[in-house]
Design a protein around this motif. Structure first.
Motif: not given
Length: 391
Positions: A362-364, A372-379
């Motif tokens: 995800l970028e904004y 920029i953010f990356t999708l990782v496991p976790g709630p």
């Protein structure tokens, strides 16, 4: 609606793309995990792109990513607009901008020097500005496509198209000789004239285009926003084209309607101003494991930015569907999905969902940083709050 055989061919191609993504991302989480609340985004990197060292950067936005494996390495190609690169001609009263591209092989922590993709040319549809568009690499033809908003001295926004042959976007793209390829209101007038359409003739401003996919028949599917000033309503639509000159608003996977309007966002968990949500603006789509995920901005009061704090809601919503459904039939889990740390128009801008062989991102743009953010496991914690990046 497409014929059964045509629809099946298109969906088979998408299934193959999803299988390829699954093979490369089998150890990772995907957007369905985010949807179910078992994954979340973690910060990766931030950047700004001044035209010259210490110079203009706040307007050098309009980000869009194309990811490719180059020499065995995941490479991100970032297209964005750039200002203050040359004196502004007197006939360009409102805007003077060009499009550049740069690349990163470390998830946006560092970036290459810029390469100019499209620049103003006097006495053309792009003589004052090219902004807020999208690139796409077509592996089958080894061709890069770019479509963006363009402006001439008549102060009317249109869409212009550019292309370049080769594996890398390493030089100026060639302007389409038919530019502008879309005039203001050209596509919206056709969409809103369809039986049962959820918009009205008078919607104009095909802007912030994004090339979502190319199907097996050679059609590119392109989304874009629209604005109906008389009714204070905005929407996002979709059309298809094989050459970026001849456009169709029906057939194939197209719904023959807007894909997002105020009908989608009016009931979100937010205290909209009087008049409710006006509809959608810029949107980004990513196809993942059988769904098109649509992350789209939604304001109240106007599609224009009201930057006075505490006046305008400007949030992002996440929707999904197995095909391009008409408004308001897309599924929702919880919305708004992304909210600003400060209630202010356009505090969050130029968002994108994209993926490479390592994950989903995800970028904004928020607080004057591309983040920029990356999708990782976790709630997951909802909504995501967009604010200053970590120091």
């Amino acid at each position: 609606r497409p014929s059964g055989s045509q629809h099946d061919r298109i969906m088979s191609r998408l299934a193959a793309l999803a299988l390829l993504a699954c093979c490369t991302l089998c150890a990772a989480v995907d957007l369905d995990d985010l949807w179910q609340g078992t994954a979340h985004f973690e910060f990766v990197s931030k950047a700004r792109f001044p035209t010259t060292p210490g110079g203009e950067f706040a307007a050098n936005v309009g980000f869009q990513f194309v990811t490719r494996v180059v020499g065995g390495v995941d490479t991100w190609f970032l297209f964005h607009r750039e200002y203050a690169f040359a004196p502004q001609p007197a006939y360009c009263q409102y805007d003077f901008a060009r499009i550049v591209v740069r690349n990163s092989t470390d998830q946006g922590r560092t970036w290459s020097d810029k390469i100019v993709v499209a620049t103003p040319i006097p006495n053309t549809a792009q003589e004052c500005a090219i902004v807020d568009g999208a690139g796409y690499y077509d592996e089958e033809s080894n061709t890069w496509q770019y479509i963006g908003q363009c402006l001439a001295r008549d102060h009317t926004w249109r869409l212009c198209h550019y292309s370049r042959t080769g594996a890398l976007p390493d030089g100026l793209f060639t302007p389409n000789p038919r530019n502008p390829v879309v005039n203001g209101g050209q596509l919206w007038s056709q969409i809103c004239s369809q039986p049962g359409a959820h918009c009205q003739v008078g919607m104009v401003d095909e802007g912030t285009p994004e090339i979502v996919l190319k199907d097996s028949s050679g059609f590119y599917y392109v989304t874009f926003h629209g604005w109906d000033a008389a009714r204070d309503r905005s929407a996002r639509g979709i059309a298809r084209t094989q050459d970026f000159v001849m456009w169709y608003v029906t057939g194939g996977l197209l719904p023959g309607d807007a894909i997002f309007t105020s009908l989608d966002c009016d009931t979100w968990n937010i205290s909209w101003a009087k008049g409710g949500c006006v509809g959608g603006g810029e949107g980004t789509m990513l196809y993942s494991n059988g769904y098109f995920y649509h992350l789209i901005e939604a304001p109240d009061l106007s599609l224009a930015c009201i930057t006075t704090p505490n006046m305008q809601n400007w949030v992002l919503g996440l929707l999904r569907a197995t095909t391009f459904l008409p408004t308001p039939r897309w599924g929702e889990a919880r919305n708004p999905a992304v909210v600003p740390a400060v209630k202010q128009g356009c505090y969050i801008q130029y968002h994108r969902l994209f993926q490479d062989s390592n994950g989903t991102y995800l970028e904004y743009w928020a607080d004057n940083w591309m983040q920029i953010f990356t999708l990782v496991p976790g709630p997951a914690t909802w909504p995501i709050v967009a604010g200053p990046p970590p120091s």
